[in-house]
Write an enzyme that holds these catalytic residues in place. Structure first.
Site, PDB file in Angstrom:
ATOM      1  N   TYR A 141       0.822  -1.206   0.000  1.00  0.00           N
ATOM      2  CA  TYR A 141       0.000   0.000   0.000  1.00  0.00           C
ATOM      3  C   TYR A 141       0.858   1.259   0.000  1.00  0.00           C
ATOM      4  O   TYR A 141       0.395   2.340  -0.355  1.00  0.00           O
ATOM      5  CB  TYR A 141      -0.951   0.023   1.207  1.00  0.00           C
ATOM      6  CG  TYR A 141      -2.054  -1.016   1.168  1.00  0.00           C
ATOM      7  CD1 TYR A 141      -2.042  -2.041   0.237  1.00  0.00           C
ATOM      8  CD2 TYR A 141      -3.112  -0.972   2.057  1.00  0.00           C
ATOM      9  CE1 TYR A 141      -3.035  -3.001   0.208  1.00  0.00           C
ATOM     10  CE2 TYR A 141      -4.115  -1.929   2.037  1.00  0.00           C
ATOM     11  CZ  TYR A 141      -4.077  -2.940   1.107  1.00  0.00           C
ATOM     12  OH  TYR A 141      -5.071  -3.875   1.092  1.00  0.00           O
ATOM     13  N   LYS A 186       3.002 -15.384   2.530  1.00  0.00           N
ATOM     14  CA  LYS A 186       2.902 -16.134   1.270  1.00  0.00           C
ATOM     15  C   LYS A 186       4.343 -16.453   0.888  1.00  0.00           C
ATOM     16  O   LYS A 186       4.830 -16.064  -0.193  1.00  0.00           O
ATOM     17  CB  LYS A 186       2.166 -15.290   0.217  1.00  0.00           C
ATOM     18  CG  LYS A 186       1.912 -16.004  -1.094  1.00  0.00           C
ATOM     19  CD  LYS A 186       0.830 -17.075  -1.033  1.00  0.00           C
ATOM     20  CE  LYS A 186       0.708 -17.813  -2.354  1.00  0.00           C
ATOM     21  NZ  LYS A 186      -0.202 -18.975  -2.291  1.00  0.00           N
ATOM     22  N   ASP A 219      -3.426 -18.038   1.713  1.00  0.00           N
ATOM     23  CA  ASP A 219      -4.588 -18.691   1.092  1.00  0.00           C
ATOM     24  C   ASP A 219      -5.177 -19.748   2.028  1.00  0.00           C
ATOM     25  O   ASP A 219      -6.397 -19.838   2.217  1.00  0.00           O
ATOM     26  CB  ASP A 219      -4.244 -19.272  -0.290  1.00  0.00           C
ATOM     27  CG  ASP A 219      -2.937 -20.040  -0.330  1.00  0.00           C
ATOM     28  OD1 ASP A 219      -2.219 -20.079   0.697  1.00  0.00           O
ATOM     29  OD2 ASP A 219      -2.628 -20.618  -1.383  1.00  0.00           O
ATOM     30  N   ASP A 243      -5.671  -6.614   5.709  1.00  0.00           N
ATOM     31  CA  ASP A 243      -6.842  -5.893   5.220  1.00  0.00           C
ATOM     32  C   ASP A 243      -7.899  -6.894   4.742  1.00  0.00           C
ATOM     33  O   ASP A 243      -9.073  -6.835   5.117  1.00  0.00           O
ATOM     34  CB  ASP A 243      -6.405  -4.976   4.066  1.00  0.00           C
ATOM     35  CG  ASP A 243      -7.513  -4.064   3.576  1.00  0.00           C
ATOM     36  OD1 ASP A 243      -8.487  -3.853   4.327  1.00  0.00           O
ATOM     37  OD2 ASP A 243      -7.406  -3.565   2.435  1.00  0.00           O
ATOM     38  N   ASP A 247     -11.700  -8.359   6.803  1.00  0.00           N
ATOM     39  CA  ASP A 247     -13.063  -8.281   6.252  1.00  0.00           C
ATOM     40  C   ASP A 247     -13.702  -9.669   6.299  1.00  0.00           C
ATOM     41  O   ASP A 247     -14.882  -9.822   6.642  1.00  0.00           O
ATOM     42  CB  ASP A 247     -13.046  -7.785   4.790  1.00  0.00           C
ATOM     43  CG  ASP A 247     -13.176  -6.264   4.695  1.00  0.00           C
ATOM     44  OD1 ASP A 247     -12.746  -5.569   5.640  1.00  0.00           O
ATOM     45  OD2 ASP A 247     -13.703  -5.771   3.671  1.00  0.00           O
TER      46      ASP A 247
HETATM   47  C1  IPM Z   1      -9.384  -0.607   6.009  1.00  0.00           C
HETATM   48  C2  IPM Z   1      -9.764   0.003   4.679  1.00  0.00           C
HETATM   49  C3  IPM Z   1      -8.624   0.882   4.196  1.00  0.00           C
HETATM   50  C4  IPM Z   1      -7.399   0.013   4.064  1.00  0.00           C
HETATM   51  C5  IPM Z   1      -8.888   1.647   2.886  1.00  0.00           C
HETATM   52  C6  IPM Z   1     -10.097   2.530   2.983  1.00  0.00           C
HETATM   53  C7  IPM Z   1      -7.685   2.435   2.451  1.00  0.00           C
HETATM   54  O1  IPM Z   1     -10.066  -0.998   3.774  1.00  0.00           O
HETATM   55  O2  IPM Z   1      -9.126   0.172   6.950  1.00  0.00           O
HETATM   56  O3  IPM Z   1      -9.371  -1.812   6.128  1.00  0.00           O
HETATM   57  O4  IPM Z   1      -7.220  -0.656   3.059  1.00  0.00           O
HETATM   58  O5  IPM Z   1      -6.606  -0.005   5.003  1.00  0.00           O
HETATM   59 MG    MG Z   2     -10.212  -2.898   4.665  1.00  0.00          MG
END
Ligand code: IPM
Ligand code: MG
Length: 353
Positions: A141, A186, A219, A243, A247
């Site tokens: 990133y 990985k 994975d 990240d 989720d």
């Molecule tokens: C998170 C979000 C952010 C990230 C984005 C909005 C840049 O997805 O905080 O998880 O990727 O860190």
């Molecule tokens: Mg995120």
């Protein structure tokens, strides 16, 4: 003594959930006799619209004078076509870099009242209590980006010291928990992951001899998170993997709207934000779940202000509201009535009083 906490609502539902978290901070101040100064700043698309910068100097100045920063969320379709460097998300990355908050703590513990909300079978959720430590200021990133009409490049770099410092946070956390660290990489493909694994194998046995260390390829980790979630204690991983996996892990807790986060450095000034995004599809409709933002405020009280009793009181107030059957749309069962963002926040604030 007055404590300054920077409030950066950002975009979309960020502004709505942050408003509720501020209600909670006000209620905490009142109940426990603290004085919080809560100056607001513009970041993300809001910063871009007002000051042509997704992390304007005005916001940086507010953060610099604060004991901690509470953020909502950034981004939205309105800014989809702006150049990479001006994107709302870029503002958030610059904020994280400015605060040097390299360790992002994302606790994933399904709320006992909400196990029915998760798409994962209830028997698999029993005993799930995971702390994901996501490296937050390095990796792909933050690497060099290049773009021509026909090719694109994102560079991923990690240094030994960047890996060591986040491992130390993970090791310390595991020491106070169940004594296990799962490092996710990985290393069968990526050079950065090979370094990550090497450093983990060097540092952990020396600095944390009592901690059990497990390595998983990312994975496989994505699969194991769903097939045996209760086996994990602390998971430590690089920026992008963290990240994505968080989720996924949020589904164990039923909704992204329940998951807070704390981003820390070696000092006490931290950045606190729900893991969810700005959710443009429901923005401005009083539909968002403010729990993740409110629980982020609890983490702020705990980690930056060292106010454990106050943090616990906020978490208990959330539990209280959920036990009473209060549900925003994301955590309501089919046919169950849902309350709005503001009602949820006010009820939690009232439970604190
Ligand atoms: C998170 C979000 C952010 C990230 C984005 C909005 C840049 O997805 O905080 O998880 O990727 O860190
Ligand atoms: Mg995120």
């Amino acid at each position: 003594m007055k404590t300054t906490i920077a409030i950066l609502p950002g975009d979309g539902i960020g502004t709505e959930v942050t408003r509720e978290a501020v209600k909670i901070l006000d209620a905490v101040a009142q109940k426990f006799g603290h004085e919080f100064d809560l100056p607001e700043g513009l970041v993300g698309g809001a910063g871009l619209d007002a000051e042509n910068n997704p992390f304007p100097q005005s916001a940086a100045d507010i953060c610099a004078g604060s004991a901690a920063v509470l953020l909502g969320a950034v981004g939205g379709p309105k800014w989809d076509d702006v150049p990479t460097e001006s994107r709302p998300e870029r503002g958030l990355l610059r904020l994280r870099a400015a605060l040097n908050v390299f360790a992002n703590l994302r606790p994933v513990a399904p709320h006992p009242v909400l196990t029915g909300t998760s798409p994962i079978r209830a028997d698999l959720l029993e005993g799930v209590d995971i702390m994901v430590v996501r490296e937050l200021t390095g990796g792909i990133y933050f690497g060099k980006k290049e773009r021509t009409a026909d090719s694109a490049t994102d560079v991923c770099t990690y240094t030994r010291s960047e890996i060591e410092r986040v491992l130390r946070i993970a090791g310390k956390l595991a020491t106070g928990r169940r004594g296990k660290v799962t490092s996710v990489d990985k290393s069968n493909v990526l050079e950065t992951s090979r370094l990550w694994r090497e450093v983990t194998n060097e540092l952990m046995p020396v600095e944390f001899p009592d901690i059990e260390v497990e390595h998983l390829l990312v994975d496989a980790a994505a699969m194991h998170l769903l097939s045996r979630p209760a086996d994990f204690d602390v998971i430590v991983t690089e920026n992008m993997f963290g990240d994505i996996l968080t989720d996924e892990a949020s589904m164990l807790a039923g909704s992204m709207g329940m998951l807070p986060s704390a981003s820390l450095n070696d000092g006490t000034v931290g950045l606190y934000e729900p893991i969810h995004g700005s959710a443009p599809d429901i923005a401005g409709q009083d539909k968002a779940n403010p729990c993740a933002a409110i629980l982020s405020a609890a983490m702020l009280l705990r980690h930056s202000l060292n106010l454990e009793e106050e943090a616990k009181a906020v978490e208990d107030a959330v539990t209280h509201a959920l036990r009473d059957g209060l549900r925003t749309a994301d955590i309501a069962a089919a046919g169950e009535p849902a309350v709005g963002t503001a009602d949820m926040g006010s009820t939690i604030a009232a439970a604190l009083a």
